[in-house]
Motif scaffolding. Structure first.
Motif, PDB file in Angstrom:
ATOM      1  N   ASP A  27       0.813  -1.216   0.000  1.00 18.05           N
ATOM      2  CA  ASP A  27       0.000   0.000   0.000  1.00 18.05           C
ATOM      3  C   ASP A  27       0.849   1.269   0.000  1.00 18.05           C
ATOM      4  OD1 ASP A  27      -2.346  -1.450  -0.019  1.00 18.05           O
ATOM      5  OD2 ASP A  27      -2.611  -1.384   2.155  1.00 18.05           O
ATOM      6  N   ASP A  28       2.071   1.178   0.548  1.00 22.78           N
ATOM      7  CA  ASP A  28       2.924   2.365   0.622  1.00 22.78           C
ATOM      8  C   ASP A  28       3.309   2.886  -0.754  1.00 22.78           C
ATOM      9  OD1 ASP A  28       2.996   2.532   3.415  1.00 22.78           O
ATOM     10  OD2 ASP A  28       4.633   1.069   3.542  1.00 22.78           O
ATOM     11  N   LEU A  29       3.345   2.026  -1.758  1.00 21.19           N
ATOM     12  CA  LEU A  29       3.712   2.500  -3.100  1.00 21.19           C
ATOM     13  C   LEU A  29       2.741   3.551  -3.616  1.00 21.19           C
ATOM     14  CD1 LEU A  29       4.955  -0.488  -5.307  1.00 21.19           C
ATOM     15  CD2 LEU A  29       6.275   1.250  -4.114  1.00 21.19           C
ATOM     16  N   LEU A  32       3.574   6.981  -0.909  1.00 16.33           N
ATOM     17  CA  LEU A  32       4.846   7.701  -0.798  1.00 16.33           C
ATOM     18  C   LEU A  32       4.953   8.768  -1.889  1.00 16.33           C
ATOM     19  CD1 LEU A  32       7.207   4.697  -0.059  1.00 16.33           C
ATOM     20  CD2 LEU A  32       6.744   6.621   1.465  1.00 16.33           C
ATOM     21  N   PRO A  33       5.325   9.992  -1.529  1.00 14.39           N
ATOM     22  CA  PRO A  33       5.406  11.065  -2.540  1.00 14.39           C
ATOM     23  C   PRO A  33       6.680  10.976  -3.368  1.00 14.39           C
ATOM     24  CG  PRO A  33       6.025  11.918  -0.392  1.00 14.39           C
ATOM     25  CD  PRO A  33       5.609  10.484  -0.174  1.00 14.39           C
ATOM     26  N   ASP A  34       6.584  11.408  -4.620  1.00 15.52           N
ATOM     27  CA  ASP A  34       7.744  11.644  -5.482  1.00 15.52           C
ATOM     28  C   ASP A  34       8.603  10.406  -5.741  1.00 15.52           C
ATOM     29  OD1 ASP A  34       7.024  14.377  -5.565  1.00 15.52           O
ATOM     30  OD2 ASP A  34       8.097  14.732  -3.688  1.00 15.52           O
ATOM     31  N   GLU A  40       9.441  -0.508  -7.699  1.00 13.93           N
ATOM     32  CA  GLU A  40       8.873  -1.786  -7.299  1.00 13.93           C
ATOM     33  C   GLU A  40       9.104  -2.012  -5.813  1.00 13.93           C
ATOM     34  OE1 GLU A  40       9.285  -4.954 -10.646  1.00 13.93           O
ATOM     35  OE2 GLU A  40      11.221  -3.943 -10.511  1.00 13.93           O
ATOM     36  N   LEU A  41       8.383  -2.986  -5.244  1.00 10.22           N
ATOM     37  CA  LEU A  41       8.584  -3.394  -3.858  1.00 10.22           C
ATOM     38  C   LEU A  41       8.951  -4.867  -3.855  1.00 10.22           C
ATOM     39  CD1 LEU A  41       8.297  -2.392  -0.853  1.00 10.22           C
ATOM     40  CD2 LEU A  41       6.066  -3.533  -0.867  1.00 10.22           C
ATOM     41  N   ASN A  89       5.604  -7.498  -1.210  1.00 13.33           N
ATOM     42  CA  ASN A  89       6.073  -7.702  -2.578  1.00 13.33           C
ATOM     43  C   ASN A  89       5.034  -7.205  -3.574  1.00 13.33           C
ATOM     44  OD1 ASN A  89       8.737  -9.430  -2.563  1.00 13.33           O
ATOM     45  ND2 ASN A  89       7.425 -10.294  -0.951  1.00 13.33           N
ATOM     46  N   ARG A  90       5.424  -6.183  -4.309  1.00 11.74           N
ATOM     47  CA  ARG A  90       4.582  -5.614  -5.353  1.00 11.74           C
ATOM     48  C   ARG A  90       5.465  -5.287  -6.556  1.00 11.74           C
ATOM     49  NH1 ARG A  90       0.832  -0.181  -4.624  1.00 11.74           N
ATOM     50  NH2 ARG A  90       0.441   0.132  -6.839  1.00 11.74           N
TER      51      ARG A  90
END
Length: 204
Positions: A27-29, A32-34, A40-41, A89-90
């Motif tokens: 979800d952080d992807l 997170l700004p900029d 990828e994660l 993992n994303r």
């Protein structure tokens, strides 16, 4: 009175987000700004992608266009789009073929891994270990049935194809294709791989 000396301002250093305890989440992807494009994660760590080569760009274009023309109507072909494997993992395959019912709206940012029929990675110099080792392992664990790895052999494409073996849960190699690629799974394809290098001259 002494001469004034000018002090050059210090070059500002790029600031990268500091990971929280336990690492980043899928979800952080989206929060997170900029972040650089195509971040990828992998295992809770952010992976930043370098600018891609011309071969990489042409290969991604080729497989996107060719698969769109032959894929069954119930499937969608999308380039460079992230998939949710688990909380940490994303990854972002270079080309992904998914079940059409998960393509919901223009604002979505990911597909569930269970909807993926085929993941394709075009190997770059900086992604060799990820594309040959890390990502296939993740894709197999997510039960993605087909994985293709595209290698640059002196400007020509070599496509390594893999199929998930149900009894082991691992990929087994099904072939290495140069010049022509003819397969029946995950759907019928008959591809002229020489066009990846020469596509811009196809009308000459």
């Amino acid at each position: 009175m002494g001469a004034l000396t000018s002090v050059a301002p210090k070059a500002s250093k790029p600031t990268w987000p500091i990971p929280p305890e336990g690492g980043w989440t899928a979800d952080d992807l989206d929060r997170l700004p900029d972040l650089p494009p195509h971040t990828e994660l992998i295992d809770g760590s952010l992976v930043f992608v370098r600018p891609q080569t011309l071969f990489h760009s042409r290969a991604v274009d080729y497989f996107t266009w060719q698969l769109e023309s032959v894929a069954p109507e119930n499937l969608e072909v999308v380039r460079q789009f992230t998939i949710d494997i688990d909380r940490q993992n994303r990854p972002e395959p270079d080309v992904v073929v998914v079940q059409g019912d998960v393509v919901e709206d223009p604002g979505q940012t990911r597909f569930p891994a269970e909807s993926v029929v085929l993941a394709i990675e075009v190997v770059s110099e900086e992604s060799v270990s990820r594309d040959r080792e890390t990502k296939p392992l993740k894709y197999a664990q997510a039960k993605i049935p087909h994985y293709w790895r595209v290698e640059n052999e002196n400007g020509r494409a070599a496509v390594h194809t893999f199929e998930l073996e149900p009894t082991t849960g691992a990929y087994t190699g099904t072939g290495i294709h140069r010049e022509r690629m003819k397969l029946d799974v995950p759907f019928a394809v008959d591809l002229d791989l020489t066009l990846i290098r020469a596509r811009r001259h196809k009308d000459q």
